[in-house]
Design a protein around this motif. Structure first.
Motif, PDB file in Angstrom:
ATOM      1  N   ALA A 121       0.864  -1.430   0.030  1.00  0.00           N
ATOM      2  CA  ALA A 121      -0.202  -0.192  -0.166  1.00  0.00           C
ATOM      3  C   ALA A 121       0.838   1.261  -0.126  1.00  0.00           C
ATOM      4  O   ALA A 121       0.544   2.189  -0.691  1.00  0.00           O
ATOM      5  CB  ALA A 121      -0.658  -0.055   1.182  1.00  0.00           C
ATOM      6  N   ILE A 122       1.966   1.079   0.904  1.00  0.00           N
ATOM      7  CA  ILE A 122       2.988   2.249   0.735  1.00  0.00           C
ATOM      8  C   ILE A 122       3.526   2.603  -0.652  1.00  0.00           C
ATOM      9  O   ILE A 122       3.679   3.737  -1.425  1.00  0.00           O
ATOM     10  CB  ILE A 122       4.223   2.103   1.661  1.00  0.00           C
ATOM     11  N   ALA A 123       4.058   1.363  -1.309  1.00  0.00           N
ATOM     12  CA  ALA A 123       4.342   1.592  -2.588  1.00  0.00           C
ATOM     13  C   ALA A 123       3.531   2.085  -3.837  1.00  0.00           C
ATOM     14  O   ALA A 123       3.913   2.822  -4.524  1.00  0.00           O
ATOM     15  CB  ALA A 123       4.755   0.305  -3.174  1.00  0.00           C
ATOM     16  N   GLN A 124       2.259   1.485  -3.583  1.00  0.00           N
ATOM     17  CA  GLN A 124       1.434   2.236  -4.480  1.00  0.00           C
ATOM     18  C   GLN A 124       0.945   3.691  -4.056  1.00  0.00           C
ATOM     19  O   GLN A 124       0.976   4.488  -5.167  1.00  0.00           O
ATOM     20  CB  GLN A 124      -0.121   1.692  -4.189  1.00  0.00           C
ATOM     21  N   ALA A 125       1.104   4.181  -3.056  1.00  0.00           N
ATOM     22  CA  ALA A 125       0.896   5.569  -2.683  1.00  0.00           C
ATOM     23  C   ALA A 125       1.918   6.373  -3.063  1.00  0.00           C
ATOM     24  O   ALA A 125       1.855   7.521  -3.720  1.00  0.00           O
ATOM     25  CB  ALA A 125       0.582   5.832  -1.063  1.00  0.00           C
ATOM     26  N   LEU A 145      10.022   2.846  -9.877  1.00  0.00           N
ATOM     27  CA  LEU A 145       8.610   2.198  -9.534  1.00  0.00           C
ATOM     28  C   LEU A 145       8.868   1.528  -8.304  1.00  0.00           C
ATOM     29  O   LEU A 145       9.718   0.757  -8.227  1.00  0.00           O
ATOM     30  CB  LEU A 145       8.125   1.147 -10.484  1.00  0.00           C
ATOM     31  N   THR A 146       8.149   1.938  -7.184  1.00  0.00           N
ATOM     32  CA  THR A 146       8.523   1.504  -5.880  1.00  0.00           C
ATOM     33  C   THR A 146       7.794   0.200  -5.829  1.00  0.00           C
ATOM     34  O   THR A 146       6.622   0.331  -6.004  1.00  0.00           O
ATOM     35  CB  THR A 146       8.069   2.382  -4.693  1.00  0.00           C
ATOM     36  N   VAL A 147       8.188  -0.946  -5.321  1.00  0.00           N
ATOM     37  CA  VAL A 147       7.488  -2.225  -4.999  1.00  0.00           C
ATOM     38  C   VAL A 147       7.881  -2.717  -3.692  1.00  0.00           C
ATOM     39  O   VAL A 147       8.992  -2.468  -3.206  1.00  0.00           O
ATOM     40  CB  VAL A 147       7.778  -3.211  -6.464  1.00  0.00           C
ATOM     41  N   ALA A 148       6.984  -3.451  -3.325  1.00  0.00           N
ATOM     42  CA  ALA A 148       7.166  -4.171  -2.157  1.00  0.00           C
ATOM     43  C   ALA A 148       7.792  -5.656  -2.449  1.00  0.00           C
ATOM     44  O   ALA A 148       7.269  -6.817  -2.538  1.00  0.00           O
ATOM     45  CB  ALA A 148       5.757  -4.604  -1.425  1.00  0.00           C
ATOM     46  N   TYR A 149       9.330  -5.518  -2.804  1.00  0.00           N
ATOM     47  CA  TYR A 149       9.901  -6.408  -3.348  1.00  0.00           C
ATOM     48  C   TYR A 149      10.155  -7.729  -2.581  1.00  0.00           C
ATOM     49  O   TYR A 149      10.486  -8.920  -3.056  1.00  0.00           O
ATOM     50  CB  TYR A 149      11.217  -6.171  -3.711  1.00  0.00           C
ATOM     51  N   GLU A 150       9.759  -7.705  -1.264  1.00  0.00           N
ATOM     52  CA  GLU A 150       9.771  -9.035  -0.429  1.00  0.00           C
ATOM     53  C   GLU A 150       8.651 -10.193  -0.791  1.00  0.00           C
ATOM     54  O   GLU A 150       8.679 -11.216  -0.192  1.00  0.00           O
ATOM     55  CB  GLU A 150      10.094  -8.684   0.982  1.00  0.00           C
ATOM     56  N   ASP A 151       7.581  -9.691  -1.226  1.00  0.00           N
ATOM     57  CA  ASP A 151       6.632 -10.258  -1.771  1.00  0.00           C
ATOM     58  C   ASP A 151       6.346 -10.460  -3.375  1.00  0.00           C
ATOM     59  O   ASP A 151       6.099  -9.342  -3.888  1.00  0.00           O
ATOM     60  CB  ASP A 151       5.362 -10.049  -1.026  1.00  0.00           C
ATOM     61  N   ALA A 152       6.820 -11.304  -4.028  1.00  0.00           N
ATOM     62  CA  ALA A 152       6.716 -11.251  -5.481  1.00  0.00           C
ATOM     63  C   ALA A 152       5.615 -11.111  -5.992  1.00  0.00           C
ATOM     64  O   ALA A 152       5.209 -10.025  -7.009  1.00  0.00           O
ATOM     65  CB  ALA A 152       7.464 -12.516  -6.059  1.00  0.00           C
ATOM     66  N   ALA A 157       2.006  -7.343  -8.935  1.00  0.00           N
ATOM     67  CA  ALA A 157       0.730  -6.431  -9.037  1.00  0.00           C
ATOM     68  C   ALA A 157       0.884  -5.192  -9.522  1.00  0.00           C
ATOM     69  O   ALA A 157       0.247  -4.545 -10.366  1.00  0.00           O
ATOM     70  CB  ALA A 157      -0.018  -6.756  -7.873  1.00  0.00           C
ATOM     71  N   GLU A 158       1.880  -4.600  -8.660  1.00  0.00           N
ATOM     72  CA  GLU A 158       2.352  -3.155  -8.936  1.00  0.00           C
ATOM     73  C   GLU A 158       2.717  -2.684 -10.170  1.00  0.00           C
ATOM     74  O   GLU A 158       2.562  -1.740 -10.673  1.00  0.00           O
ATOM     75  CB  GLU A 158       3.235  -2.680  -7.676  1.00  0.00           C
ATOM     76  N   ILE A 159       3.714  -3.511 -10.725  1.00  0.00           N
ATOM     77  CA  ILE A 159       4.275  -3.623 -12.053  1.00  0.00           C
ATOM     78  C   ILE A 159       3.352  -3.823 -13.021  1.00  0.00           C
ATOM     79  O   ILE A 159       3.432  -2.806 -13.829  1.00  0.00           O
ATOM     80  CB  ILE A 159       5.557  -4.649 -12.168  1.00  0.00           C
ATOM     81  N   GLU A 160       2.439  -4.533 -12.978  1.00  0.00           N
ATOM     82  CA  GLU A 160       1.368  -4.758 -13.821  1.00  0.00           C
ATOM     83  C   GLU A 160       0.263  -3.769 -13.882  1.00  0.00           C
ATOM     84  O   GLU A 160      -0.203  -3.137 -15.053  1.00  0.00           O
ATOM     85  CB  GLU A 160       0.323  -6.018 -13.634  1.00  0.00           C
ATOM     86  N   ARG A 161       0.234  -2.753 -12.581  1.00  0.00           N
ATOM     87  CA  ARG A 161      -0.693  -1.813 -12.734  1.00  0.00           C
ATOM     88  C   ARG A 161       0.115  -0.447 -13.259  1.00  0.00           C
ATOM     89  O   ARG A 161      -0.640   0.295 -13.843  1.00  0.00           O
ATOM     90  CB  ARG A 161      -0.831  -1.364 -11.018  1.00  0.00           C
ATOM     91  N   LEU A 162       1.293  -0.371 -13.004  1.00  0.00           N
ATOM     92  CA  LEU A 162       1.955   0.866 -13.506  1.00  0.00           C
ATOM     93  C   LEU A 162       3.305   0.753 -14.407  1.00  0.00           C
ATOM     94  O   LEU A 162       3.983   1.797 -14.749  1.00  0.00           O
ATOM     95  CB  LEU A 162       2.282   1.835 -12.272  1.00  0.00           C
ATOM     96  N   GLY A 163       3.580  -0.342 -14.503  1.00  0.00           N
ATOM     97  CA  GLY A 163       4.794  -0.578 -15.459  1.00  0.00           C
ATOM     98  C   GLY A 163       4.892  -0.056 -16.850  1.00  0.00           C
ATOM     99  O   GLY A 163       6.039   0.248 -17.231  1.00  0.00           O
ATOM    100  N   ILE A 189       9.420 -11.277 -10.100  1.00  0.00           N
ATOM    101  CA  ILE A 189       9.804  -9.779 -10.085  1.00  0.00           C
ATOM    102  C   ILE A 189      10.407  -9.832 -11.409  1.00  0.00           C
ATOM    103  O   ILE A 189      10.170  -8.895 -12.285  1.00  0.00           O
ATOM    104  CB  ILE A 189      10.278  -9.027  -9.056  1.00  0.00           C
ATOM    105  N   TYR A 190      11.310 -10.456 -11.482  1.00  0.00           N
ATOM    106  CA  TYR A 190      12.377 -10.533 -12.672  1.00  0.00           C
ATOM    107  C   TYR A 190      11.586 -10.693 -13.856  1.00  0.00           C
ATOM    108  O   TYR A 190      11.842 -10.034 -14.976  1.00  0.00           O
ATOM    109  CB  TYR A 190      13.573 -11.150 -12.565  1.00  0.00           C
ATOM    110  N   GLU A 191      11.042 -11.548 -13.785  1.00  0.00           N
ATOM    111  CA  GLU A 191       9.978 -12.105 -15.163  1.00  0.00           C
ATOM    112  C   GLU A 191       9.167 -10.851 -15.538  1.00  0.00           C
ATOM    113  O   GLU A 191       9.290 -10.459 -16.973  1.00  0.00           O
ATOM    114  CB  GLU A 191       9.246 -13.240 -14.967  1.00  0.00           C
ATOM    115  N   ALA A 192       8.410 -10.257 -14.723  1.00  0.00           N
ATOM    116  CA  ALA A 192       7.697  -9.053 -14.793  1.00  0.00           C
ATOM    117  C   ALA A 192       8.644  -7.870 -15.450  1.00  0.00           C
ATOM    118  O   ALA A 192       8.074  -7.018 -16.328  1.00  0.00           O
ATOM    119  CB  ALA A 192       6.684  -8.574 -13.806  1.00  0.00           C
TER     120      ALA A 192
END
Length: 367
Positions: A121-125, A145-152, A157-163, A189-192
């Protein structure tokens, strides 16, 4: 004393070169959870959580910084902390140095949260805040692009939203992570990242599971700050030996604010041990140094500058990565590198042109 918006530093005369700054820190009014600007961009449920409970970060460095906000003394805008005022940044940095582009690297707490969904949620904000308050207000700016990288799954999901947003040119990780970044938990994450043609930017800092050194916690800030290359070396070693680049041959990694004087000796060491122990990593098809030269980019700040300029030229020659080194100021931090003084030991103007702008222009596909 804070510099006014109209004051400018005295700039030394230099040959006119294009400049792309690959490490600018945009921050919000983070005096307290209630005044963090990006909180306004959080979903309401998470905003309530943030203001009432706030984060539970993993342990990190407890060494006090050298100066408030780790900022140069003249980087305090009329209001807010250094890096929070777009107009001040434009005049003090982008306009003063006539920069073509600047890459924003917000050092958000998203990746260091125990509550992973809260981190997402922080990353999205933070990303929405970057779009609204920075990218849409200056066409020279691009961002990580900020992502919560400890959960792939959350990161993807954030990469797909704004990548595919044109303002974002890489993902943002921190150098200290819960596990070495070659591990399979990060592979989605690397695949995305490859699918969206986004390099992985790894920046100084973070709150991993252990201390910064292999021998325990640092006693002083100088150890914390100066010892950060050890974290970068661990990540490079993990990426290569765990076969990430065989699995993702188009993946690009940018090491930000970790220096680069250690790169050539690390390549020598990794090649040496690969020759002796390659039976342990049979999936590797090339020398480790070849993977490093093909997949890693580095930013210049902080530059290791020996007293004899000839040694600097030798270091660049040993690395053989002139096409992978990119200029950075680290604005607004205290160890800022100005474009007119950085890389003074580089005598080849074609190489300097590459480093100051052209390598970044190609990597990030900038006009």
């Amino acid at each position: 004393m804070a510099m006014t918006l109209l004051e400018k530093p005295e700039i030394k005369k230099r040959e006119k070169l294009s400049v792309i700054d690959c490490d600018i820190h945009n921050v919000d009014g983070y005096q307290s959870p209630a005044t963090e600007v990006w909180v306004d961009y959080m979903p309401s449920a998470w905003k309530d959580y943030h203001l009432s409970i706030a984060g539970r970060r993993r342990s990190g460095s407890n060494c006090p910084r050298a100066v408030p906000f780790a900022a140069r003394n003249d980087a305090f805008p009329p209001e807010g902390p250094p890096g929070s005022h777009l107009g001040f940044m434009q005049e003090q940095l982008l306009d003063t140095w006539e920069m073509d582009y600047g890459i924003l690297n917000p050092l958000s707490p998203a990746g260091g949260q125990q509550n992973l969904e809260y981190g997402a949620a922080i990353a999205q904000a933070v990303n929405e805040w970057q779009i609204a308050e920075w990218l849409e207000k200056d066409e020279r700016l691009r961002a990580s692009l900020t992502v919560a990288y400890e959960d792939a799954d959350l990161a993807v999901a954030e990469i797909e939203r704004l990548g595919d947003h044109p303002g974002f040119v890489q993902l943002m990780f921190m150098a200290r992570t819960m596990e070495p970044l070659g591990r399979r938990k990060y592979w989605k994450i690397y695949e995305a990242a490859v699918d969206y043609d986004l390099p992985i930017g790894i920046h100084f800092g973070g709150t991993g599971i252990g201390p910064i050194t292999g021998a325990g916690k640092a006693a002083h800030y100088i150890q914390d700050h100066g010892g950060m290359p050890m974290a970068f070396q661990a990540q490079v070693t993990s990426y290569v030996y765990e076969g990430v680049f065989e699995r993702f041959p188009d993946l690009k990694i940018v090491l930000i604010e970790g220096g680069f004087g250690w790169v050539a000796p690390l390549m020598w060491r990794m090649d040496n041990w690969y020759r002796k122990l390659k039976m342990e990593v049979p999936y590797l098809k090339r020398l480790p140094s070849e993977y490093i030269r093909d997949h890693f980019y580095l930013t210049t700040q902080p530059v290791e500058e020996p007293s004899d300029p000839a040694y600097f030229e030798q270091m660049l020659a040993h690395m053989d990565m002139d096409d992978k080194l990119m200029f950075a100021t680290d604005y607004p931090h205290w160890d800022f590198d100005s474009p007119d003084q950085a890389l003074s030991h580089v005598s080849d103007q074609d190489v300097k042109k590459q480093i100051m702008a052209e390598n970044a222009r190609e990597l990030y596909d900038l006009d």
